[in-house]
Design an enzyme around this catalytic site. Structure first.
Site, PDB file in Angstrom:
ATOM      1  CG  ASP A 159      -1.875   0.977   0.938  1.00  0.00           C
ATOM      2  OD1 ASP A 159      -3.268   0.105   0.819  1.00  0.00           O
ATOM      3  OD2 ASP A 159      -2.266   1.529   0.607  1.00  0.00           O
ATOM      4  CB  THR A 202     -16.145  -2.622  -8.376  1.00  0.00           C
ATOM      5  OG1 THR A 202     -15.981  -3.806  -7.089  1.00  0.00           O
ATOM      6  CG2 THR A 202     -17.752  -2.846  -8.508  1.00  0.00           C
ATOM      7  NE  ARG A 243     -23.179  -9.736   3.619  1.00  0.00           N
ATOM      8  CZ  ARG A 243     -23.677 -11.088   4.715  1.00  0.00           C
ATOM      9  NH1 ARG A 243     -24.956 -10.606   5.132  1.00  0.00           N
ATOM     10  NH2 ARG A 243     -23.310 -12.247   4.814  1.00  0.00           N
ATOM     11  CE  LYS A 292     -19.479  -5.705  -5.770  1.00  0.00           C
ATOM     12  NZ  LYS A 292     -19.655  -5.667  -4.680  1.00  0.00           N
ATOM     13  CG  ASN A 346     -22.905  -4.502  -4.882  1.00  0.00           C
ATOM     14  OD1 ASN A 346     -23.587  -4.789  -3.788  1.00  0.00           O
ATOM     15  ND2 ASN A 346     -21.840  -2.868  -4.750  1.00  0.00           N
ATOM     16  CB  ALA A 393     -38.530   0.369   6.444  1.00  0.00           C
ATOM     17  CB  CYS A 447     -19.976  -0.437  -2.088  1.00  0.00           C
ATOM     18  SG  CYS A 447     -18.527  -0.847  -1.698  1.00  0.00           S
ATOM     19  CE  LYS A 496     -17.040   2.297  -5.132  1.00  0.00           C
ATOM     20  NZ  LYS A 496     -16.289   1.783  -6.288  1.00  0.00           N
ATOM     21  NE  ARG A 513     -14.499   4.013   2.900  1.00  0.00           N
ATOM     22  CZ  ARG A 513     -13.469   2.202   1.934  1.00  0.00           C
ATOM     23  NH1 ARG A 513     -12.960   2.910   1.262  1.00  0.00           N
ATOM     24  NH2 ARG A 513     -13.763   2.016   2.802  1.00  0.00           N
TER      25      ARG A 513
END
Ligand code: NAD
Length: 454
Positions: free
Chosen positions: A35, A126, A158, A226, A230, A274, A282, A285, A350
């Site tokens: 990283d 993704t 998840r 994918k 989502n 609900a 994710c 986006k 985020r």
């Protein structure tokens, strides 16, 4: 595991990268997580996870200790020394809904210099259809034509459940055109596919005993699997929120309705709660990216757009409930907010809808006192007007409304009698339908949930 593979995970301090590196080392491979974030790399090498996930520190320390996992900032040599390179860098949304591919492009450029012998490049990030072809062309600029294969291996974890999802997935999707690469990836994932993984503290709740399905397909289909998954989950959430609004009009209880629907084996119970809607890094986006995949002049994705629009309206609808309950505007009113992360059991803020709500409360002149079980002072970087408190009780002190924004289980076990006596006006807006209305009313609170839930 007969022979461990040498694996490099790029983006290895991020959410998906860290889980991937931990998971692959735990099942026996030799992994280096690379990283650019040196502070996180140092923190991880010291055995401390920057990500809050149940069981993560134990798995991290075990694999650091047995030497199968390490963290590095040196991409070039890590790629050179690996047989398989997983790419897990971020692919955030641009303002226009398209995907910012800069991290992927940067990494492709760097990998291309490290292709000293045949390697498999596995894309877990993704990315929209067409991006793998772009990566291929970047790699081909410096590498020999037959020096690598690319596989799309989208991630379905998840947050809050990430390690379980890695070790006990519903399916593994592999998109590509190389049988050699497919068989090496099946070998890498073999203990998972054969359900041989057993890890203390990480419970397998799946009742399946057959091998994990591996969907071997072309690259575009893997990517759309994918995105469509989502988009479907997001659709369920907007759908149940739509029904929730109808319930409020006719005084039906959305919790009862969702429960009754969920018993239908064609429907199921999950993603039928609900509430405030879907946030996080994710769903929104990916939905926007899927819409942007096609030219809207040629093909209109009206259904997907409606799912987004419904979700966008949820924040205002929750803040309106607070205003309505107080029967006045929010200027100088004190709102106690419980929960700031985008969902429970994670420290990820985020695109948290809870933060969008606090921003909206501030815009309307409210004073916001907040409490979250794992995120507190760091929240000031995204909403400097918040007053983070060290407990739910201090957040409730002197408040006019208690507003639940994230469905942390911890909030079920609070002493609401004490909260009642701390507040200047005991009223609750429960945007996650977490509490039982009758219990709160018995204590003397005014209570409003979503969809006339009782
Ligand atoms: P993240 O931002 O947590 O992690 C990305 C990491 O990549 C960061 O640590 C960053 O420092 C690192 N990075 C960026 N450029 C780099 C470079 N040149 N070299 C090395 N490292 C670099 O993102 P994330 O949430 O893990 O998501 C990664 C991808 O996985 C995205 O495409 C996302 O859509 C997808 N995904 C995420 C989730 C999730 O729940 N977070 C689930 C499924 C799929």
């Amino acid at each position: 595991m007969n022979k461990p593979q040498k694996i490099c995970v790029i983006g290895g301090s991020g959410y998906v990268g860290l889980i991937t590196g931990l998971g692959l080392s735990e099942i026996g491979h030799e992994v280096v997580n690379v990283d650019i974030d040196r502070a996180r790399v140092d923190q991880l090498n010291a055995g401390k996870s920057p990500i809050y996930e149940s069981g993560i520190d134990v798995v991290l320390r075990r694999n650091l200790h047995n030497g199968r996992l390490r963290f590095s900032t040196d991409l070039q040599s890590s790629v050179k020394n690996s047989q398989v390179v997983f790419v897990t860098v971020g692919t955030p949304s641009l303002k226009n809904g398209q995907i910012d591919l800069s991290q992927i492009i940067e990494v492709a450029n760097q990998i291309s210099s490290g292709l000293n012998e045949y390697k498999i490049i596995v894309i877990k990030s993704t990315i929209p259809v067409g991006t793998i072809e772009l990566i291929k062309s970047i790699l081909n600029e410096k590498a020999q034509q037959d020096c690598f294969d690319i596989v799309s291996n989208p991630e379905f974890l998840r947050e809050g459940n990430a390690l379980k999802d890695f070790f006990f997935p519903d399916r593994i999707v592999l998109g590509g055109d190389s049988d050699k690469a497919f068989s090496i990836l099946r070998y890498i994932y073999k203990p998972i596919i054969n359900r041989e993984v057993s890890i203390k503290g990480i419970q397998n709740i799946s009742k399946e005993t057959d091998p994990v399905p591996v969907i071997q397909t072309d690259i575009a289909s893997a990517q759309i699997i994918k995105y469509a998954s989502n988009a479907f989950l997001a659709t369920r959430i907007s759908f149940i929120n739509e029904i929730s609004g109808i319930c409020e009009q006719v005084n039906a209880d959305i919790k009862e309705v969702a429960n009754g629907m969920g018993y239908d084996s064609r429907i199921g119970h999950s993603y039928l709660e609900a509430g405030l809607g879907f946030g996080g890094p994710c769903l929104e986006k990916d939905l926007r990216a899927l819409i942007n995949t096609v030219d809207q002049d040629k093909y209109q994705t009206d259904l997907l757009q409606a799912v987004l629009d419904k979700n966008d309206r949820q924040v205002a609808s929750v803040v309106n409930k607070v205003e309505k309950l107080l029967d006045t505007n929010l200027y100088n009113r004190t709102i106690a907010v419980l929960g700031l992360t985008f969902k429970p059991e994670t420290n990820d803020i985020r695109n948290s809808l809870a933060i969008r709500v606090t921003n909206e409360l501030h815009k309307r002149g409210a004073v916001v006192q907040s409490y979250d079980p794992v995120v507190n002072n760091e929240i000031l970087s995204v909403d400097p007007n918040l007053k983070p408190c060290d407990s739910a009780y201090s957040a409730a002190q002197g408040a006019d409304v208690l507003l639940i924004l994230t469905g942390w289980k911890d909030f079920l076990h609070l002493d609401y009698k004490q909260i009642y006596s701390n507040m200047s006006n005991p009223a609750i807006v429960d945007s996650r339908n977490l509490l039982v209305q009758s219990d709160m009313i018995e204590l003397g609170f005014k209570y409003v949930g979503m969809g006339a839930s009782r």
